[in-house]
Enzyme design. Structure first.
Site, PDB file in Angstrom:
ATOM      1  N   CYS A 173       8.536 -81.517  37.990  1.00  0.00           N
ATOM      2  CA  CYS A 173      10.109 -82.169  37.963  1.00  0.00           C
ATOM      3  C   CYS A 173      11.048 -81.086  37.650  1.00  0.00           C
ATOM      4  CB  CYS A 173      10.532 -82.805  37.598  1.00  0.00           C
ATOM      5  SG  CYS A 173      12.261 -84.066  37.787  1.00  0.00           S
TER       6      CYS A 173
ATOM      7  N   HIS B 130       8.882 -90.732  43.344  1.00  0.00           N
ATOM      8  CA  HIS B 130       9.680 -90.173  42.556  1.00  0.00           C
ATOM      9  C   HIS B 130      10.978 -89.748  42.621  1.00  0.00           C
ATOM     10  CE1 HIS B 130       9.686 -86.142  39.589  1.00  0.00           C
ATOM     11  NE2 HIS B 130      10.962 -85.814  40.580  1.00  0.00           N
ATOM     12  N   GLU B 131      11.151 -89.559  43.862  1.00  0.00           N
ATOM     13  CA  GLU B 131      13.060 -89.491  43.993  1.00  0.00           C
ATOM     14  C   GLU B 131      13.884 -90.258  43.925  1.00  0.00           C
ATOM     15  OE1 GLU B 131      14.147 -86.478  43.804  1.00  0.00           O
ATOM     16  OE2 GLU B 131      12.089 -85.692  44.545  1.00  0.00           O
TER      17      GLU B 131
ATOM     18  N   HIS C  39      13.788 -91.287  40.559  1.00  0.00           N
ATOM     19  CA  HIS C  39      15.375 -90.803  40.249  1.00  0.00           C
ATOM     20  C   HIS C  39      16.975 -91.338  40.545  1.00  0.00           C
ATOM     21  CE1 HIS C  39      14.630 -86.917  38.714  1.00  0.00           C
ATOM     22  NE2 HIS C  39      13.861 -86.689  39.189  1.00  0.00           N
TER      23      HIS C  39
END
Length: 163
Positions: A89, A131-132, A135
């Site tokens: 990351c 993953h995004e 976030h």
């Protein structure tokens, strides 16, 4: 527009749930331009708005030459058993850990014209979408690690020169 500095693990914006994008105005257009500029740098598969200090639901991606963005993204489908995939990351520089991710993901959101759009893929694209989106929900990938591996990761974060 230039790429924006990446916020590092420990910054409160990374642990906050991002707000939905409302009206698409010049500020949102500028944010998308910044996200696209930021993700085009070498070694970047995705950048979430919170990683550049903006608490709105938006991210960009850059996988296998496909560069794009989603506003108000949400994961609408995953397929396959969770697999541990080495993951890093930009907000946790220099550290990589096997992270459970589905091998296929589909994310839906809107574009700058307000049209519903979807992005789907396998491999790195599936990983980046998950993953995004994490976030934007205030989740840094370290939270996805198995307990023992997470302890090791947190020790390495504390020992890093950037923390």
């Amino acid at each position: 527009m230039p790429d924006r500095p990446i916020r590092l693990f420990g910054d409160p914006v990374l642990s906050s749930v991002s707000e939905p994008v409302g009206a698409i105005d010049d500020g949102v257009r500028a944010l998308v331009a910044d996200l696209l500029d930021s993700v085009k740098l070498p070694g970047r598969a995705g950048v979430a708005a919170c990683q550049i200090g903006v608490g709105l639901r938006a991210f960009s991606y850059n996988v296998d030459g496909e560069v794009g963005y989603l506003l108000n993204p949400r994961i609408v489908d995953v397929d396959g058993d969770l697999e541990e995939i080495d993951e890093g990351c930009l907000s946790v520089p220099g550290l990589w850990f096997p992270t459970p991710r589905h091998p296929f993901a589909r994310a839906a959101g809107i574009d700058l014209d307000g049209n519903e759009v979807a992005v789907e893929g396998t491999g790195v694209l599936a990983q980046a979408l998950q993953h995004e989106t994490d976030h934007l929900d205030g989740i840094v990938y370290l939270k996805r690690l198995a307990p023992e591996r997470r302890r090791e990761a947190m020790r390495k974060v504390r020992e890093s020169d950037w923390f």
